[in-house]
Design a protein around this motif. Structure first.
Motif, PDB file in Angstrom:
ATOM      1  N   GLY A 173      65.974  39.773  47.326  1.00  0.00           N
ATOM      2  CA  GLY A 173      65.051  39.465  46.234  1.00  0.00           C
ATOM      3  C   GLY A 173      64.300  38.183  46.506  1.00  0.00           C
ATOM      4  O   GLY A 173      64.823  37.251  47.118  1.00  0.00           O
ATOM      5  N   SER A 174      63.053  38.131  46.043  1.00  0.00           N
ATOM      6  CA  SER A 174      62.236  36.932  46.274  1.00  0.00           C
ATOM      7  C   SER A 174      62.542  35.835  45.270  1.00  0.00           C
ATOM      8  O   SER A 174      62.431  34.653  45.570  1.00  0.00           O
ATOM      9  CB  SER A 174      60.748  37.286  46.179  1.00  0.00           C
ATOM     10  OG  SER A 174      60.372  37.599  44.842  1.00  0.00           O
ATOM     11  N   ASP A 175      62.883  36.230  44.026  1.00  0.00           N
ATOM     12  CA  ASP A 175      62.997  35.284  42.913  1.00  0.00           C
ATOM     13  C   ASP A 175      61.684  34.517  42.730  1.00  0.00           C
ATOM     14  O   ASP A 175      61.686  33.341  42.370  1.00  0.00           O
ATOM     15  CB  ASP A 175      64.163  34.311  43.098  1.00  0.00           C
ATOM     16  CG  ASP A 175      64.579  33.640  41.796  1.00  0.00           C
ATOM     17  OD1 ASP A 175      64.267  34.178  40.727  1.00  0.00           O
ATOM     18  OD2 ASP A 175      65.207  32.561  41.850  1.00  0.00           O
ATOM     19  N   TRP A 176      60.573  35.191  42.984  1.00  0.00           N
ATOM     20  CA  TRP A 176      59.257  34.585  42.728  1.00  0.00           C
ATOM     21  C   TRP A 176      58.991  34.606  41.233  1.00  0.00           C
ATOM     22  O   TRP A 176      59.303  35.592  40.582  1.00  0.00           O
ATOM     23  CB  TRP A 176      58.168  35.391  43.452  1.00  0.00           C
ATOM     24  CG  TRP A 176      56.819  34.744  43.469  1.00  0.00           C
ATOM     25  CD1 TRP A 176      56.344  33.833  44.354  1.00  0.00           C
ATOM     26  CD2 TRP A 176      55.749  34.975  42.530  1.00  0.00           C
ATOM     27  NE1 TRP A 176      55.046  33.480  44.049  1.00  0.00           N
ATOM     28  CE2 TRP A 176      54.658  34.168  42.922  1.00  0.00           C
ATOM     29  CE3 TRP A 176      55.590  35.770  41.396  1.00  0.00           C
ATOM     30  CZ2 TRP A 176      53.440  34.128  42.236  1.00  0.00           C
ATOM     31  CZ3 TRP A 176      54.404  35.741  40.690  1.00  0.00           C
ATOM     32  CH2 TRP A 176      53.340  34.931  41.111  1.00  0.00           C
ATOM     33  N   PRO A 177      58.474  33.535  40.634  1.00  0.00           N
ATOM     34  CA  PRO A 177      57.979  32.297  41.244  1.00  0.00           C
ATOM     35  C   PRO A 177      59.004  31.169  41.333  1.00  0.00           C
ATOM     36  O   PRO A 177      58.652  30.062  41.722  1.00  0.00           O
ATOM     37  CB  PRO A 177      56.859  31.903  40.283  1.00  0.00           C
ATOM     38  CG  PRO A 177      57.378  32.326  38.937  1.00  0.00           C
ATOM     39  CD  PRO A 177      58.110  33.617  39.198  1.00  0.00           C
ATOM     40  N   VAL A 178      60.263  31.436  40.974  1.00  0.00           N
ATOM     41  CA  VAL A 178      61.253  30.363  41.068  1.00  0.00           C
ATOM     42  C   VAL A 178      61.371  29.869  42.509  1.00  0.00           C
ATOM     43  O   VAL A 178      61.606  28.686  42.758  1.00  0.00           O
ATOM     44  CB  VAL A 178      62.619  30.828  40.518  1.00  0.00           C
ATOM     45  CG1 VAL A 178      63.634  29.695  40.585  1.00  0.00           C
ATOM     46  CG2 VAL A 178      62.472  31.320  39.079  1.00  0.00           C
TER      47      VAL A 178
END
Length: 278
Positions: free
Chosen positions: A233-238
């Motif tokens: 998972g990217s965890d974008w924008p975190v």
């Protein structure tokens, strides 16, 4: 190609996010178009939207808002992990509504910023067991000292597929590996838990972390769970707090450079597609 299992979109004009007031760097719109430009350059082919802990009154509106965006031409959105409140008596009714929508792939209740006792409540636990047999997953976001409570939920509901977010949220900046390391090995013994390789760049020192800073945490997670029980998972924008999407994708490739092609494919896309029937 990569499938992103942990994308957050923020639209301040459409939804309310009470917690964003305390995180100025994230307190703005983060749109699908902004994400998609970066994601396509990084080799991301699709994404699941992860709930963003909106105001409880906006929970179903968030799912509807993301679903509408998924219908737009060129959208990378393939489903949502919706917010929920298992501690409330109307959860069963809410669950049935979500089951009727194939765009909903699972649920998450943020726990790492809540009192530890929340997941120990009788109603909370009864409602978690209701998810069994629905084909829907439940994401666990807990701090290292809370992992035993996540283990208790996994043991209580063996028919529920749990997803442990962000490698168990280790304190990478502080260099702390214990008791996180032991707890990760223990929760990995539960066959109904998979781990998400995500979020770790936000837990490292933004100005000084390197691939080797992250390696002990990512490699231990993969070693504990195995290549067939990890997703990315990217965890974008975190992740922008720790360098951004492209930086995290590049670090991921460096971290798994010694893996076989099949192992890399399992982590980056195949396991997610199987888990959520994508």
């Amino acid at each position: 190609m990569i499938f992103d299992t942990h994308l957050h979109l923020i639209d301040l004009s459409a939804l309310r996010y009470p917690w964003l007031g305390g995180v100025p760097a994230l307190n703005r719109d983060f749109s699908h178009d902004e994400y998609a430009t970066q994601a396509r350059r990084a080799g991301i082919e699709g994404a699941l939207h992860m709930e963003v802990d909106v105001d409880p009154a906006d929970i179903e509106a968030e799912t509807g808002h993301v679903k509408a965006q998924s219908r737009q031409k060129g959208s990378l959105l393939r489903g949502v992990i919706a917010s929920c409140r298992p501690e409330e008596k109307d959860f069963a009714t809410y669950l049935e509504r979500q089951r009727a929508d194939p765009f909903v792939k699972g649920f998450r209740r943020v726990l790492h910023v809540m009192p530890d006792a929340l997941s120990e409540g009788t109603l909370f636990r009864e409602n978690i067991t209701r998810i069994a047999g629905t084909g829907l997953t439940f994401d666990l976001v807990v701090l290292p000292h809370q992992i035993p409570r996540a283990i208790a939920l996994a043991d209580l509901a063996p028919g529920v597929q749990f997803v442990l977010d962000h490698c168990g949220v280790p304190d990478i900046k502080g260099g702390a590996e214990h008791p996180w390391r032991e707890h990760m090995a223990e929760i990995a013994r539960r066959p109904n838990v998979v781990a998400k390789i995500s979020g770790v760049v936000a837990y490292a020192d933004a100005g000084s972390w390197t691939v080797e800073t992250l390696r002990p945490y990512v490699e231990h997670t993969i070693t504990c769970f195995g290549w067939d029980r990890v997703v990315w998972g990217s965890d974008w924008p975190v992740c922008t707090l720790g360098g951004g999407l492209a930086t995290w994708v590049a670090a991921t490739h460096a971290l798994i450079g010694g893996a076989s092609p099949d192992e890399r494919t399992m982590l980056l896309s195949a396991n997610a597609k199987r888990l959520w029937s994508l």
